[in-house]
Scaffold this active site. Structure first.
Site, PDB file in Angstrom:
ATOM      1  N   ASP A  42      40.680  46.326  42.623  1.00 20.22           N
ATOM      2  CA  ASP A  42      40.865  45.307  41.859  1.00 20.22           C
ATOM      3  C   ASP A  42      39.805  45.104  40.865  1.00 20.22           C
ATOM      4  O   ASP A  42      38.895  44.107  40.962  1.00 20.22           O
ATOM      5  CB  ASP A  42      40.973  43.668  42.547  1.00 20.22           C
ATOM      6  N   ASP A  66      49.070  38.715  41.466  1.00 17.70           N
ATOM      7  CA  ASP A  66      48.237  39.359  40.674  1.00 17.70           C
ATOM      8  C   ASP A  66      48.395  40.921  40.846  1.00 17.70           C
ATOM      9  O   ASP A  66      48.309  41.551  41.907  1.00 17.70           O
ATOM     10  CB  ASP A  66      46.888  39.004  41.095  1.00 17.70           C
ATOM     11  N   TRP A  93      43.491  30.129  44.073  1.00 18.49           N
ATOM     12  CA  TRP A  93      42.978  31.392  44.602  1.00 18.49           C
ATOM     13  C   TRP A  93      41.423  31.111  45.344  1.00 18.49           C
ATOM     14  O   TRP A  93      40.600  30.389  44.876  1.00 18.49           O
ATOM     15  CB  TRP A  93      42.619  32.375  43.768  1.00 18.49           C
ATOM     16  N   LYS A 145      45.371  38.026  47.869  1.00 11.02           N
ATOM     17  CA  LYS A 145      44.424  39.087  47.510  1.00 11.02           C
ATOM     18  C   LYS A 145      44.429  40.015  48.844  1.00 11.02           C
ATOM     19  O   LYS A 145      44.371  39.635  50.049  1.00 11.02           O
ATOM     20  CB  LYS A 145      43.134  38.839  47.143  1.00 11.02           C
ATOM     21  N   HIS A 163      45.939  42.842  43.293  1.00  8.26           N
ATOM     22  CA  HIS A 163      45.567  42.331  44.409  1.00  8.26           C
ATOM     23  C   HIS A 163      46.614  42.957  45.542  1.00  8.26           C
ATOM     24  O   HIS A 163      46.879  42.418  46.618  1.00  8.26           O
ATOM     25  CB  HIS A 163      45.869  40.631  44.170  1.00  8.26           C
ATOM     26  N   GLU A 165      47.598  32.148  45.197  1.00  8.02           N
ATOM     27  CA  GLU A 165      47.680  33.492  44.921  1.00  8.02           C
ATOM     28  C   GLU A 165      46.605  34.253  45.960  1.00  8.02           C
ATOM     29  O   GLU A 165      45.833  34.045  46.419  1.00  8.02           O
ATOM     30  CB  GLU A 165      46.463  33.619  43.790  1.00  8.02           C
ATOM     31  N   ASP A 222      44.487  38.516  33.456  1.00  7.94           N
ATOM     32  CA  ASP A 222      43.318  38.057  34.190  1.00  7.94           C
ATOM     33  C   ASP A 222      42.524  39.389  34.340  1.00  7.94           C
ATOM     34  O   ASP A 222      42.888  40.449  35.222  1.00  7.94           O
ATOM     35  CB  ASP A 222      43.731  37.892  35.626  1.00  7.94           C
ATOM     36  N   HIS A 282      49.533  37.157  37.424  1.00  9.59           N
ATOM     37  CA  HIS A 282      48.228  37.455  36.777  1.00  9.59           C
ATOM     38  C   HIS A 282      48.264  38.965  36.416  1.00  9.59           C
ATOM     39  O   HIS A 282      48.320  39.741  37.357  1.00  9.59           O
ATOM     40  CB  HIS A 282      46.934  37.175  37.631  1.00  9.59           C
ATOM     41  N   ASP A 330      40.076  44.743  37.241  1.00  4.12           N
ATOM     42  CA  ASP A 330      40.244  43.802  36.304  1.00  4.12           C
ATOM     43  C   ASP A 330      40.030  44.558  34.884  1.00  4.12           C
ATOM     44  O   ASP A 330      39.252  43.765  34.294  1.00  4.12           O
ATOM     45  CB  ASP A 330      39.488  42.499  36.512  1.00  4.12           C
TER      46      ASP A 330
END
Length: 411
Positions: free
Chosen positions: A287, A252, A178, A221, A255, A219, A319, A279, A289
């Protein structure tokens, strides 16, 4: 009759083999991200950059390898099953500073020993942030050839290290690329950076490794802090690159656009790829997390993996990073919730539900799906925790509180 026996009987009436579900779950390895334990700081940088931010200042953050490993041990003692640890390259353990493009397997031997002693696997990630050569959020797509070479060499080094993990531990290591690359405002050239990224990736993946030991993923985003208008590594870019070059496309859950859900993408990806990487995070507005909760999207993700009979085809990693709460608790909540979601999915009568859909019996389908929601799932989960030798219910939290008082508070 025990609560578990009664619950098992109710599931059997729905056509579900509970013991088979528990056996399948016990074989699933979820990759627990080390960076929750120290707010993504790592051991080779002083400042977190690259569009990443960890908010909060909860006491007890790990500040060295010994503390981080001790915290991981504590978390794993409260999580059912045998899993994997996901490392970033910034967590190399060295006697003196080693630049990221010069990293070797020996710089992670302490992690290999740690994992081997505990029967764990290791996954890996090149760290293309929190570094002077990533200060402007341009790495593998940088117009500066020397910057591109530094990061290309770094990613090549991490592939070698991940393959070493796989060989040493007998467990395939996922190496996931990433990058933070992009622009804050509307770019004058979208094609050029993506061409440079493609050329860099071609060089990174030129060397072939045994796929028994190394799995490569890329990955995407939508955007990040400082790159709000244009992200070089978009979903379309990486999905096509992965398909053309026989790599894994990593999705993810934070993302994508706010109205997109990863659960809807899983079946399509598995239809055209042998394997998929995830993820799992919890986006709040973007995003962000947040710690993974046992919510509807997590359940849908787990259901899609199980429905596609893909537990052995999907690399599941977590993640998230939250510095506003006890970090060990964050790990435990997230990992246990991911396992809960998989168990919930394994306890559904998928064959019967599919048959109702194919026969257009939508009334019964809705009725049965709704009834499944109130089956005594919690009793099965508690039994599984007891089987695996970890605390059931909320009793695990008392151990976290004790560890905080005896260990974290003294840091």
């Amino acid at each position: 009759m025990s609560r578990f026996s009664e619950a098992e009987k109710m599931y059997q009436e729905m056509g579900v083999d509970v013991q088979a579900a528990l056996d399948k779950l016990s074989k699933v390895k979820i990759s627990m991200h080390c960076w929750q334990g120290d707010d993504v700081t790592g051991f080779d940088a002083k400042e977190l950059t690259g569009g990443i931010a960890a908010t909060g200042n909860y006491p007890g953050k790990a500040t060295n390898p010994q503390q981080l490993m001790a915290d991981i041990d504590k978390a794993l003692s409260l999580i059912p099953g045998k899993h994997k640890i996901n490392l970033h390259a910034s967590y190399a353990i060295t006697e003196k500073k080693v630049e990221r493009d010069k990293l070797e397997p020996e710089h992670f031997q302490a992690w290999v020993d740690f994992a081997k002693e505990r029967g764990l696997g290791l996954d890996f990630n090149p760290t293309l942030f929190s570094h002077a050569k990533a200060a402007d959020n341009l790495t593998l797509s940088s117009p500066d050839a020397s910057i591109r070479k530094f990061w290309t060499d770094h990613c090549k080094a991490t592939r070698k290290i991940a393959a070493y993990f796989g060989r040493q531990l007998g467990c395939t290591s996922l190496n996931n690329v990433w990058i933070p690359d992009g622009y804050k405002d509307i770019p004058a050239d979208r094609l050029g950076p993506r061409q440079r990224l493609k050329d860099s990736l071609d060089e990174i993946f030129r060397e072939q490794y045994d796929k028994k030991y190394l799995a490569d993923s890329v990955e995407s985003k939508v955007f990040g802090l400082g790159v709000e208008s244009y992200t070089v590594g978009s979903h379309e870019f990486y999905m096509n690159y992965a398909a053309k070059n026989n790599l894994l496309c990593l999705l993810d859950t934070g993302h994508f656009h706010p109205t997109e859900v990863v659960s809807d993408k899983i079946s399509s990806m598995l239809l055209f790829a042998d394997r998929l990487a995830l993820h799992v995070s919890r986006p709040v507005r973007w995003d962000s997390d947040h710690v993974v909760l046992f919510d509807e999207e997590l359940k849908e993700i787990a259901k899609e993996i199980v429905r596609c009979d893909a537990l052995d085809r999907v690399f599941i990693g977590l993640d998230f990073f939250d510095a506003s709460i006890n970090r060990i608790s964050a790990w435990v909540v997230g990992m246990r919730n991911m396992e809960k979601a998989l168990l919930y999915a394994l306890l559904l009568p998928h064959r019967e539900l599919k048959k109702m859909q194919d026969e257009k019996n939508f009334t019964e389908l809705m009725a049965v799906m709704e009834e499944c929601k109130t089956l005594p799932f919690g009793d099965i989960w508690d039994h599984y925790c007891e089987q695996q030798g970890v605390p059931r219910g909320k009793t695990w939290f008392k151990e976290v509180q004790q560890y905080e008082a005896e260990v974290l508070a003294r840091r």
